[in-house]
Design a protein around this motif. Sequence first.
Motif: not given
Lengths: 344, 344
Positions: A274, A281, B247, B250, B265-269, B271-274, B289-291
């Motif tokens: 997804g 993020f 990814k 993750l 998660r706090v590392g800038v992703p 990836y687009e999908e997980g 998580g997020g910025v």
Amino acid sequence: MRATLIYGAGDIRVENVPDPRIQDPTDAVVRVVRSCVCGSDLWPYGSRPATEEGERIGHEFLGVVEETGPEVTGPKAGDLVVAPFAYADNTCRFCAEGLHTSCPRGGYWGQNGVDGGQGEAVRSPWAQGTLVKLPVGEDSDLLPSLLTLSDVFCTGHHCAVTAGVDARTTVTVIGDGAVGLSAVLAARRLGAERILLMGRHEARTALGRDFGATDVIPERGDEGIARVRELTGGEGTHAVLECVGTKPALTTALAVVRDGGVVSRVGVPQYEEGPAGYEMFSRNVTLTGGVAPARAYIEELLPDVLDGTIEPGRVFDRTVDLDGVPGGYRAMADREALKVLIAP
Amino acid sequence: MRATLIYGAGDIRVENVPDPRIQDPTDAVVRVVRSCVCGSDLWPYGSRPATEEGERIGHEFLGVVEETGPEVTGPKAGDLVVAPFAYADNTCRFCAEGLHTSCPRGGYWGQNGVDGGQGEAVRSPWAQGTLVKLPVGEDSDLLPSLLTLSDVFCTGHHCAVTAGVDARTTVTVIGDGAVGLSAVLAARRLGAERILLMGRHEARTALGRDFGATDVIPERGDEGIARVRELTGGEGTHAVLECVGTKPALTTALAVVRDGGVVSRVGVPQYEEGPAGYEMFSRNVTLTGGVAPARAYIEELLPDVLDGTIEPGRVFDRTVDLDGVPGGYRAMADREALKVLIAP
């Protein structure tokens, strides 16, 4: 006895199967008084490969205990009980935390030699931990609402709880199926005052309004997203309850949630991956939910059902006997029926 | 003045740029005393397409206020202040909720005509809401630790907070970079007693142990997952702090989290999908998580830095002047330096 089996997509049969009997000392045998068809049953009904042997199906039921194994000190023969859709020992650490669906000794009805719920009777493993006694008779008018504690209302409740719904949260519910409508009712019960229901089936959204939805959004996709944003000052809602299980529904959910908000999903995901990238993020959006530990919620929700504060059984709009089960599946798959009650 | 610009992957230059000046009445001009290079700066450093014009870079700094616009009643000229990595008005509804990164008037340093932090001075929009006064002089030994409140320690803290870390949670931290080590320190500060650090750089994991990690797992992938499960009775940990952004990280996070647990998660992703399918759903795993809204945390964390309870500045293992910034990027990209402090 007779019970329902699935042989493949569109192929539901009611057949004679062996009568259940006590196998383990923690078992009970329950005569099914009411069962029903779940939206999640429609996934295999829509796509399951055909097989020579059928598999038992159905995971929501209430009934009367007929016999118990020697290690079951309660419930007792003659008790009317409701079964959550996952059985569990209710003694392990996961059960103690309210996550009965992760009980190492637990499992799901209809799998691994355990009876399905759409039949005349069921052997319940871990009966003492699993079955919850109901203080009414089997002729009670409350049976439909009590049956929803087996799955559909507890699932809607789980969705609202994990999304953190309370009086301060605005809510979007995606899906006007029985789970979506249950999520509306659960969100209202938890205090939400603004509940946007995304759905286009008018009879269902009308029930959604009765259950507490303040706005109905029939548009889908980008139009639906735009409509929710328009109704919420551009922001979206704090909580989004995703009650469908498809990837478009998840994508919509992530698009209508407010920054810092929560998307909770309880529809069995029909996707492997997804959206999880920078957009989610940067807005600090949380994705939560999952298979509902119904057992953890039954005692809490039961009083409101018993005193009529909530009537989650209103999601049932058709009743069939066992012979009518194949037709019940068809009616739900064709969206002619919202949710089908089975009186075996 | 001189400031750092990025022209593309591997191309960091320090050049003369216009001196910052007050443009809006809510601005301040800050002379930078300390800045640094962030792990997230390494993403464009690794892959940014080359451009004719450079873009300002750097988003962590503390410095002395030189001038303020007429609507800024505090801080005042002469104050030493730290800037969170996102500026914000600190008055809107999102800021009031602690989500300064979603402030409609906010933004990030180095973008849209706003100065980057890796330079001699910065114009700060929304200075009153953004800048936090520090009760020390610019010769304080605490400057490195105070600088981490700009981003890296607040980011680790955000990761631990959103994951719900407390004394009852077991924790896995993925990544031995400065954010991962900050997450270890933050989790310990929040009471976690069991902290598993996944990382293989020995100098870094040693600092991780100093910060509170109880176990270090150098293995990656399936081996690393198996090791975490082995160390946790097969269950995984309640909280997983994903501090890398890839990814595979993750995927590892989702595999080592306990049923019902939280991956933050706090590392800038990158990836687009997980993964979001049945496995995650059936185990009721939350992704959050997020910025990090660093501004929301500075006042809360400041006392522990000032009294030496925590020393997050230990993540800095190299100091450069502005001329040394390109070399500092190289050293971090080559994993020779953990985190580079800049004294312009």
